[in-house]
Design an enzyme around this catalytic site. Structure first.
Site, PDB file in Angstrom:
ATOM      1  N   GLU A  43      32.097 -22.004   3.348  1.00  0.00           N
ATOM      2  CA  GLU A  43      30.775 -22.100   3.959  1.00  0.00           C
ATOM      3  C   GLU A  43      30.868 -22.917   5.246  1.00  0.00           C
ATOM      4  O   GLU A  43      31.127 -24.117   5.206  1.00  0.00           O
ATOM      5  CB  GLU A  43      29.798 -22.759   2.977  1.00  0.00           C
ATOM      6  CG  GLU A  43      28.438 -23.075   3.548  1.00  0.00           C
ATOM      7  CD  GLU A  43      27.612 -23.977   2.637  1.00  0.00           C
ATOM      8  OE1 GLU A  43      26.813 -24.782   3.163  1.00  0.00           O
ATOM      9  OE2 GLU A  43      27.768 -23.890   1.400  1.00  0.00           O
ATOM     10  N   LYS A 133      20.683 -23.702  -4.945  1.00  0.00           N
ATOM     11  CA  LYS A 133      21.522 -24.850  -4.619  1.00  0.00           C
ATOM     12  C   LYS A 133      20.777 -26.128  -5.016  1.00  0.00           C
ATOM     13  O   LYS A 133      19.724 -26.438  -4.453  1.00  0.00           O
ATOM     14  CB  LYS A 133      21.825 -24.838  -3.116  1.00  0.00           C
ATOM     15  CG  LYS A 133      22.472 -26.101  -2.573  1.00  0.00           C
ATOM     16  CD  LYS A 133      22.651 -25.957  -1.068  1.00  0.00           C
ATOM     17  CE  LYS A 133      23.056 -27.259  -0.421  1.00  0.00           C
ATOM     18  NZ  LYS A 133      23.295 -27.118   1.026  1.00  0.00           N
TER      19      LYS A 133
END
Length: 218
Positions: A43, A133
């Site tokens: 990421e 998340k």
């Protein structure tokens, strides 16, 4: 690569390397070190200078599916679109932005917005988020995963922030489908020790497999 396959690969690996760096060159080196350690999900956060170009460069370098390339710290739909056009295959945000989720769903790109409470988790799920998340994870610890999944056992949760080698097994055992690791994984970049990142990545994956009860390869 279709949306479901990307999500399955992220969950199967269990670890997303959150790359924050002082320069695009450093970000590329961190990503390469993580990949050498077996971490496929990388990421690139939009706090990295020239993040879109870093994503584009990685997409050009790794063309055979070696890397599951994502964009992080995506604050709005405009940034999400830039990331997707650059080559990001999933989008991670620190909070729920409905326009971002809508855009990602339009283009069938996995979206992972941040949440801190059960209410926020439910709102994100109702908006169409694929994985939630839990951020910042260090404020809660692994117990929050159990607490949320008690009433909502089908929630797919990924903690980020405060995940380390010492507690990654606890997060997985608590029910996290994957974890995001930033500085605890990539801190070697600060001294130019990229081999340390590779070693740490391997150890993260070993502990995730152990927590899942997966037999280690000989």
């Amino acid at each position: 690569m279709d949306k479901e396959r990307i999500l399955n690969q992220i969950v199967e690996g269990g670890l997303v390397a959150v790359v924050r760096a002082e320069s695009s060159g450093q970000a590329l080196k961190i990503a390469d070190a993580c990949l050498k350690g077996g971490v496929a999900a990388i990421e690139i956060t939009f706090t990295v200078p020239g993040a879109a170009e870093v994503i584009r460069d990685l997409a050009r370098i790794y063309t055979n599916g070696e890397i599951i390339l994502g964009a992080g710290t995506v604050m709005d739909a405009e940034t999400a679109r830039i990331a997707i056009l650059a080559g990001a295959r999933y989008v991670v945000s620190p909070y729920l932005n409905l326009d971002t989720v809508k855009l990602c769903n339009r283009y069938r790109v996995p979206c992972m917005p941040g949440a801190m409470t059960i209410k926020e988790v439910v709102e994100a799920m109702e908006a169409g988020a694929d994985i939630i998340k839990i951020f910042p994870g260090e404020l809660f610890g692994p117990q929050i995963i159990k607490s949320i999944r008690g009433p909502i056992p089908y929630a797919r949760l990924m903690p980020t922030g405060g995940v380390s080698l010492d507690n990654v097994g606890e997060w997985i055992k608590a029910g996290a489908v994957a974890v995001g690791a930033g500085s605890s994984l990539t801190k070697g970049a600060g001294t130019g020790d990229y081999e340390a990142i590779t070693r740490t990545a391997r150890e993260f994956l070993t502990r995730i497999r152990a927590a899942r009860g997966v037999q280690q390869p000989l």
